[in-house]
Design a protein around this motif. Sequence first.
Motif, mmCIF file in Angstrom:
data_model
loop_
_atom_site.group_PDB
_atom_site.id
_atom_site.type_symbol
_atom_site.label_atom_id
_atom_site.label_comp_id
_atom_site.label_asym_id
_atom_site.label_seq_id
_atom_site.Cartn_x
_atom_site.Cartn_y
_atom_site.Cartn_z
ATOM 1 N N LEU A 223 0.826 -1.205 0.000
ATOM 2 C CA LEU A 223 0.000 0.000 0.000
ATOM 3 C C LEU A 223 0.862 1.258 0.000
ATOM 4 O O LEU A 223 0.631 2.186 -0.796
ATOM 5 C CB LEU A 223 -0.919 -0.017 1.222
ATOM 6 C CG LEU A 223 -1.881 1.166 1.392
ATOM 7 C CD1 LEU A 223 -2.799 1.283 0.185
ATOM 8 C CD2 LEU A 223 -2.685 0.999 2.676
ATOM 9 N N GLU A 224 1.862 1.307 0.860
ATOM 10 C CA GLU A 224 2.720 2.496 0.944
ATOM 11 C C GLU A 224 3.535 2.685 -0.332
ATOM 12 O O GLU A 224 3.787 3.821 -0.750
ATOM 13 C CB GLU A 224 3.641 2.387 2.157
ATOM 14 C CG GLU A 224 2.900 2.554 3.480
ATOM 15 C CD GLU A 224 3.811 2.417 4.683
ATOM 16 O OE1 GLU A 224 4.858 1.718 4.568
ATOM 17 O OE2 GLU A 224 3.491 2.992 5.739
ATOM 18 N N THR A 225 3.951 1.597 -0.961
ATOM 19 C CA THR A 225 4.705 1.679 -2.212
ATOM 20 C C THR A 225 3.905 2.397 -3.287
ATOM 21 O O THR A 225 4.445 3.188 -4.071
ATOM 22 C CB THR A 225 5.081 0.268 -2.707
ATOM 23 O OG1 THR A 225 5.976 -0.335 -1.770
ATOM 24 C CG2 THR A 225 5.747 0.319 -4.072
ATOM 25 N N VAL A 226 2.601 2.146 -3.305
ATOM 26 C CA VAL A 226 1.737 2.734 -4.327
ATOM 27 C C VAL A 226 1.284 4.138 -3.966
ATOM 28 O O VAL A 226 1.380 5.076 -4.776
ATOM 29 C CB VAL A 226 0.505 1.835 -4.579
ATOM 30 C CG1 VAL A 226 -0.490 2.515 -5.514
ATOM 31 C CG2 VAL A 226 0.933 0.494 -5.155
ATOM 32 N N VAL A 227 0.755 4.330 -2.763
ATOM 33 C CA VAL A 227 0.106 5.607 -2.437
ATOM 34 C C VAL A 227 1.060 6.651 -1.882
ATOM 35 O O VAL A 227 0.745 7.843 -1.907
ATOM 36 C CB VAL A 227 -1.075 5.402 -1.461
ATOM 37 C CG1 VAL A 227 -2.071 4.411 -2.023
ATOM 38 C CG2 VAL A 227 -0.606 4.984 -0.070
ATOM 39 N N GLY A 228 2.236 6.214 -1.395
ATOM 40 C CA GLY A 228 3.208 7.184 -0.894
ATOM 41 C C GLY A 228 3.596 8.220 -1.937
ATOM 42 O O GLY A 228 3.530 9.425 -1.677
ATOM 43 N N PRO A 229 3.995 7.794 -3.163
ATOM 44 C CA PRO A 229 4.339 8.764 -4.210
ATOM 45 C C PRO A 229 3.169 9.644 -4.634
ATOM 46 O O PRO A 229 3.377 10.713 -5.210
ATOM 47 C CB PRO A 229 4.792 7.862 -5.373
ATOM 48 C CG PRO A 229 5.259 6.602 -4.720
ATOM 49 C CD PRO A 229 4.338 6.417 -3.550
ATOM 50 N N MET A 230 1.935 9.207 -4.364
ATOM 51 C CA MET A 230 0.760 10.022 -4.687
ATOM 52 C C MET A 230 0.519 11.106 -3.639
ATOM 53 O O MET A 230 -0.319 11.977 -3.837
ATOM 54 C CB MET A 230 -0.491 9.132 -4.772
ATOM 55 C CG MET A 230 -0.451 8.081 -5.855
ATOM 56 S SD MET A 230 -1.948 7.038 -5.765
ATOM 57 C CE MET A 230 -1.640 5.881 -7.114
ATOM 58 N N GLY A 231 1.231 11.014 -2.525
ATOM 59 C CA GLY A 231 1.069 11.997 -1.456
ATOM 60 C C GLY A 231 0.137 11.565 -0.352
ATOM 61 O O GLY A 231 -0.034 12.271 0.646
ATOM 62 N N HIS A 232 -0.505 10.401 -0.508
ATOM 63 C CA HIS A 232 -1.418 9.925 0.517
ATOM 64 C C HIS A 232 -0.646 9.398 1.727
ATOM 65 O O HIS A 232 0.503 8.953 1.606
ATOM 66 C CB HIS A 232 -2.322 8.816 -0.032
ATOM 67 C CG HIS A 232 -3.114 9.219 -1.235
ATOM 68 N ND1 HIS A 232 -3.817 10.404 -1.294
ATOM 69 C CD2 HIS A 232 -3.313 8.600 -2.438
ATOM 70 C CE1 HIS A 232 -4.431 10.494 -2.470
ATOM 71 N NE2 HIS A 232 -4.125 9.421 -3.190
ATOM 72 N N GLU A 233 -1.291 9.407 2.874
ATOM 73 C CA GLU A 233 -0.662 8.960 4.117
ATOM 74 C C GLU A 233 -1.354 7.701 4.614
ATOM 75 O O GLU A 233 -2.585 7.649 4.697
ATOM 76 C CB GLU A 233 -0.762 10.060 5.175
ATOM 77 C CG GLU A 233 -0.036 9.735 6.477
ATOM 78 C CD GLU A 233 -0.082 10.896 7.453
ATOM 79 O OE1 GLU A 233 0.441 10.733 8.574
ATOM 80 O OE2 GLU A 233 -0.644 11.959 7.107
ATOM 81 N N VAL A 234 -0.578 6.688 4.939
ATOM 82 C CA VAL A 234 -1.122 5.428 5.437
ATOM 83 C C VAL A 234 -1.084 5.409 6.952
ATOM 84 O O VAL A 234 -0.055 5.715 7.563
ATOM 85 C CB VAL A 234 -0.334 4.223 4.886
ATOM 86 C CG1 VAL A 234 -0.838 2.921 5.511
ATOM 87 C CG2 VAL A 234 -0.435 4.161 3.371
ATOM 88 N N ARG A 235 -2.222 5.050 7.555
ATOM 89 C CA ARG A 235 -2.307 4.824 8.992
ATOM 90 C C ARG A 235 -2.544 3.331 9.195
ATOM 91 O O ARG A 235 -3.604 2.811 8.867
ATOM 92 C CB ARG A 235 -3.455 5.612 9.611
ATOM 93 C CG ARG A 235 -3.266 7.119 9.614
ATOM 94 C CD ARG A 235 -2.166 7.528 10.538
ATOM 95 N NE ARG A 235 -2.308 8.889 11.011
ATOM 96 C CZ ARG A 235 -1.288 9.696 11.280
ATOM 97 N NH1 ARG A 235 -0.048 9.270 11.062
ATOM 98 N NH2 ARG A 235 -1.485 10.912 11.758
#
Length: 234
Positions: free
Chosen positions: A44-56
């Motif tokens: 999940l972080e691999t995909v959404v991190g570059p989009m600027g989203h934050e994973v909790r």
Amino acid sequence: MENSRDKDIYFLEVIVREEKKIMKIALINENSQAAKNKIICQALETVVGPMGHEVRNYGMYTAEDDCQLTYVQVGILAAVLLNSGAADYVITGCGTGEGAMLACNSFPGVICGHVEDALDAYTFAQINDGNAIAIPFAKGFGWGGDLNLQYIFEKLFCEESGQGYPRERAVPEKRNKQILDKVKEVTYKALPEILENLDGELVKGALSGEKFQEYFFADCKCEEMAEAVKKILN
């Protein structure tokens, strides 16, 4: 000049954040699939991190966690996070994904789709415009399972949701989503009232994860929900 420049940078960042619709994405694992939490979170972080989203990552983190979440408690936790504004989107699941999906959809403010692959993810996002997905983390999860998760997350968040698929169906699909939202407003009670009438230990157990209080109270945007959660925990 320094203060003026800092303000300009701040407002530019706010504008960019709003245009991109930056989200806080919550990951929730129930007990049968808790051992996969690290794999799922990394994908999940691999995909959404570059989009600027934050994973909790709300756990479970391992199969041996003190807080053991059933799929019913996954639904409770997802509803609390989404209705409070502490999360904008929830990624969850169970062995088949069915139990977690049913539990999530038992509550107001949650539209959860059952997603097995990238096509499911894309069509759910574009047609149904939901705010949670339940993935079968055991069924068919073998060699390349981590890649399948990445493909799911890529298609889930690759575009603004609710644009319709195919695009010429956008208008009736958006209309149906709005109708569904109105139906759910009538058929569900307010979440604080629901939580108050559920078994207290069941609800408290759902909100007893290692990092729940740290994340929730930092991100919660609804005072009524914050007070309801404090009452449950105390």
